[in-house]
Motif scaffolding. Structure first.
Motif, mmCIF file in Angstrom:
data_model
loop_
_atom_site.group_PDB
_atom_site.id
_atom_site.type_symbol
_atom_site.label_atom_id
_atom_site.label_comp_id
_atom_site.label_asym_id
_atom_site.label_seq_id
_atom_site.Cartn_x
_atom_site.Cartn_y
_atom_site.Cartn_z
ATOM 1 N N UNK A 1 25.991 53.219 -21.490
ATOM 2 C CA UNK A 1 24.736 52.476 -21.477
ATOM 3 C C UNK A 1 24.858 51.447 -20.073
ATOM 4 N N UNK A 2 23.873 50.593 -19.727
ATOM 5 C CA UNK A 2 23.897 49.581 -18.977
ATOM 6 C C UNK A 2 24.828 48.724 -19.482
ATOM 7 N N UNK A 3 25.536 47.857 -18.511
ATOM 8 C CA UNK A 3 26.393 46.926 -19.095
ATOM 9 C C UNK A 3 27.545 47.155 -20.021
ATOM 10 N N UNK A 4 27.936 48.310 -19.845
ATOM 11 C CA UNK A 4 29.198 48.924 -20.509
ATOM 12 C C UNK A 4 30.301 47.786 -20.330
ATOM 13 N N UNK B 1 40.479 56.908 -16.524
ATOM 14 C CA UNK B 1 40.229 57.733 -17.934
ATOM 15 C C UNK B 1 39.254 58.684 -17.561
ATOM 16 N N UNK B 2 38.370 58.738 -16.516
ATOM 17 C CA UNK B 2 37.380 59.771 -16.446
ATOM 18 C C UNK B 2 38.200 61.167 -16.013
ATOM 19 N N UNK B 3 39.364 61.109 -15.267
ATOM 20 C CA UNK B 3 39.917 62.273 -14.943
ATOM 21 C C UNK B 3 39.222 63.312 -14.424
ATOM 22 N N UNK B 4 38.788 64.563 -14.805
ATOM 23 C CA UNK B 4 37.998 65.552 -14.419
ATOM 24 C C UNK B 4 36.571 65.617 -14.674
ATOM 25 N N UNK B 5 36.428 64.578 -15.700
ATOM 26 C CA UNK B 5 34.959 64.590 -16.274
ATOM 27 C C UNK B 5 34.182 63.462 -15.050
ATOM 28 N N UNK B 6 32.870 63.668 -15.193
ATOM 29 C CA UNK B 6 32.340 62.839 -14.422
ATOM 30 C C UNK B 6 31.500 61.778 -15.448
ATOM 31 N N UNK B 7 31.826 60.433 -15.064
ATOM 32 C CA UNK B 7 31.341 59.346 -15.951
ATOM 33 C C UNK B 7 30.414 58.293 -15.018
ATOM 34 N N UNK B 8 29.350 58.036 -15.987
ATOM 35 C CA UNK B 8 28.646 56.992 -15.509
ATOM 36 C C UNK B 8 28.490 55.792 -16.282
ATOM 37 N N UNK B 9 28.881 54.825 -15.700
ATOM 38 C CA UNK B 9 28.547 53.433 -16.579
ATOM 39 C C UNK B 9 28.011 52.384 -15.991
ATOM 40 N N UNK B 10 27.536 51.092 -16.790
ATOM 41 C CA UNK B 10 26.978 50.097 -16.196
ATOM 42 C C UNK B 10 27.859 48.890 -16.120
ATOM 43 N N UNK B 11 27.852 47.881 -15.099
ATOM 44 C CA UNK B 11 28.497 46.650 -15.129
ATOM 45 C C UNK B 11 27.849 45.477 -14.127
ATOM 46 N N UNK B 12 28.152 44.280 -14.445
ATOM 47 C CA UNK B 12 27.679 43.168 -13.399
ATOM 48 C C UNK B 12 28.386 43.375 -12.247
ATOM 49 N N UNK B 13 27.796 43.737 -11.012
ATOM 50 C CA UNK B 13 28.273 43.940 -9.505
ATOM 51 C C UNK B 13 28.752 42.439 -8.998
ATOM 52 N N UNK B 14 29.816 42.143 -8.674
ATOM 53 C CA UNK B 14 29.964 40.964 -7.963
ATOM 54 C C UNK B 14 29.987 41.392 -6.473
ATOM 55 N N UNK B 15 28.961 41.108 -5.779
ATOM 56 C CA UNK B 15 28.754 41.543 -4.382
ATOM 57 C C UNK B 15 29.228 40.298 -3.429
ATOM 58 N N UNK B 16 30.016 39.392 -3.889
ATOM 59 C CA UNK B 16 30.377 38.314 -2.826
ATOM 60 C C UNK B 16 29.192 37.083 -2.720
ATOM 61 N N UNK C 1 23.742 67.838 -8.095
ATOM 62 C CA UNK C 1 23.302 66.456 -7.436
ATOM 63 C C UNK C 1 22.702 65.707 -8.492
ATOM 64 N N UNK C 2 23.153 64.522 -8.417
ATOM 65 C CA UNK C 2 22.851 63.528 -9.433
ATOM 66 C C UNK C 2 22.047 62.234 -8.952
ATOM 67 N N UNK C 3 21.418 61.415 -9.938
ATOM 68 C CA UNK C 3 20.702 60.276 -9.560
ATOM 69 C C UNK C 3 20.923 59.320 -10.605
ATOM 70 N N UNK C 4 20.957 58.039 -10.418
ATOM 71 C CA UNK C 4 20.893 57.013 -11.510
ATOM 72 C C UNK C 4 19.988 55.958 -11.554
ATOM 73 N N UNK C 5 19.416 55.641 -12.506
ATOM 74 C CA UNK C 5 18.437 54.549 -13.008
ATOM 75 C C UNK C 5 19.022 53.542 -13.868
ATOM 76 N N UNK C 6 18.568 52.470 -13.988
ATOM 77 C CA UNK C 6 18.876 51.382 -15.053
ATOM 78 C C UNK C 6 17.642 50.898 -15.662
ATOM 79 N N UNK C 7 17.662 50.933 -16.953
ATOM 80 C CA UNK C 7 16.581 50.759 -17.989
ATOM 81 C C UNK C 7 15.207 50.604 -17.275
ATOM 82 N N UNK C 8 14.778 49.441 -17.151
ATOM 83 C CA UNK C 8 13.347 49.172 -16.870
ATOM 84 C C UNK C 8 12.938 49.821 -15.517
#
Length: 284
Positions: free
Chosen positions: A39-42, A75-90, A143-150
């Protein structure tokens, strides 16, 4: 290809979240999952109040090169894993810390793609900067794309990714029940119906495979819906969870299913972009 979507609760304790992620990844690996969407914010959890976020109880922000992100990559290894977080962009030009509601797609080799949430509901803009782009990227599962909830509320978001070649879209959510018109039971909640409607509509209108994850449980005044699912290019739900934590797993031949759905009616090719332009006439 085996695709899996996670419904689970992730809070402020990042170490605990990493432990939970490791357990889910192990279960997914045992089920021969190729693509796993959290999910978002994992890492660090979501906001506890959408209208008036508590400035003293915000999710912890992480850099993309942080130790914690590195643990997910490992931990992902050979699996493709998507996860959410709060990014610190400086620090921004205004001297303020810049944070994004963000998602990463990784394997053991590193980061494959990233997304910063573009559309912001209610008070989220008080906490996060908005992203400004939708871009697909290549992965070992296509080929993959990601969106976040809203983001998924707006058809242009998913359409942009489909036009950029995405055959699979992962939509990571921290989607709560209605905060203004709560129903006594989650299945009757207005946001519950919309969450499911958008998942099927976005898959069908773009003829893509759609993977929708979501938080569960409660964070402050927000009660999350769960309802993780995998949706086929005809809008049909192939696997789903309900309000409790669980894993929705579906085996899908992505390319074959998309080819079949586009054999007679190819929505992307049959668009009429010139007819969609709205002209402003007569001034304001």
């Amino acid at each position: 290809m085996r695709l899996a979507s996670v419904a689970a609760h992730f809070g402020r304790d990042i170490d605990r979240s990493l432990q939970k992620m490791a357990g889910i990844v192990a279960d997914a690996r045992a089920a021969a999952v190729d693509l796993l969407v959290f999910p978002d914010a994992t890492l660090g959890g979501y906001l506890s109040d959408l209208r008036h976020p508590d400035a003293h109880a915000l999710p912890p922000a992480l850099r993309e090169d942080s130790f914690e992100v590195g643990r997910v990559i490992a931990m992902a290894g050979d699996m493709v894993v998507c996860f959410g977080y709060t990014e610190d962009a400086g620090t921004g030009l205004d001297g303020e810390q810049v944070h994004y509601n963000a998602a990463l797609c990784v394997t053991g080799d590193g980061v494959l793609g990233r997304h910063r949430k573009v559309h912001q509901p209610a008070g989220e803009a008080l906490v996060y900067r908005a992203g400004d782009v939708f871009a697909a990227f290549d992965t070992p599962v296509g080929r993959l794309g990601m969106l976040i909830d809203y983001d998924k509320t707006f058809p242009e978001s998913a359409r942009s990714l489909a036009l950029d070649g995405a055959h699979v879209v992962a939509c990571l959510s921290a989607w709560p029940a209605s905060v203004t018109d709560r129903a006594s039971r989650l299945p009757q909640d207005r946001q519950s119906r919309l969450f499911d409607l958008y998942d099927s509509a976005r898959a069908a209108e773009n003829q893509i495979v759609w993977i929708s994850s979501n938080q569960t449980g409660v964070m402050g005044g927000l009660r999350f819906l769960g309802q993780a699912k995998v949706v086929g290019p005809g809008g049909d739900v192939l696997a789903r969870t309900w309000s409790k934590g669980a894993l929705a797993v579906a085996e899908v031949d992505v390319e074959a299913e998309i080819t079949r759905s586009r054999r007679l009616l190819h929505h992307l090719d049959e668009r009429a972009p010139a007819s969609y332009v709205v002209e402003m006439r007569g001034g304001s």
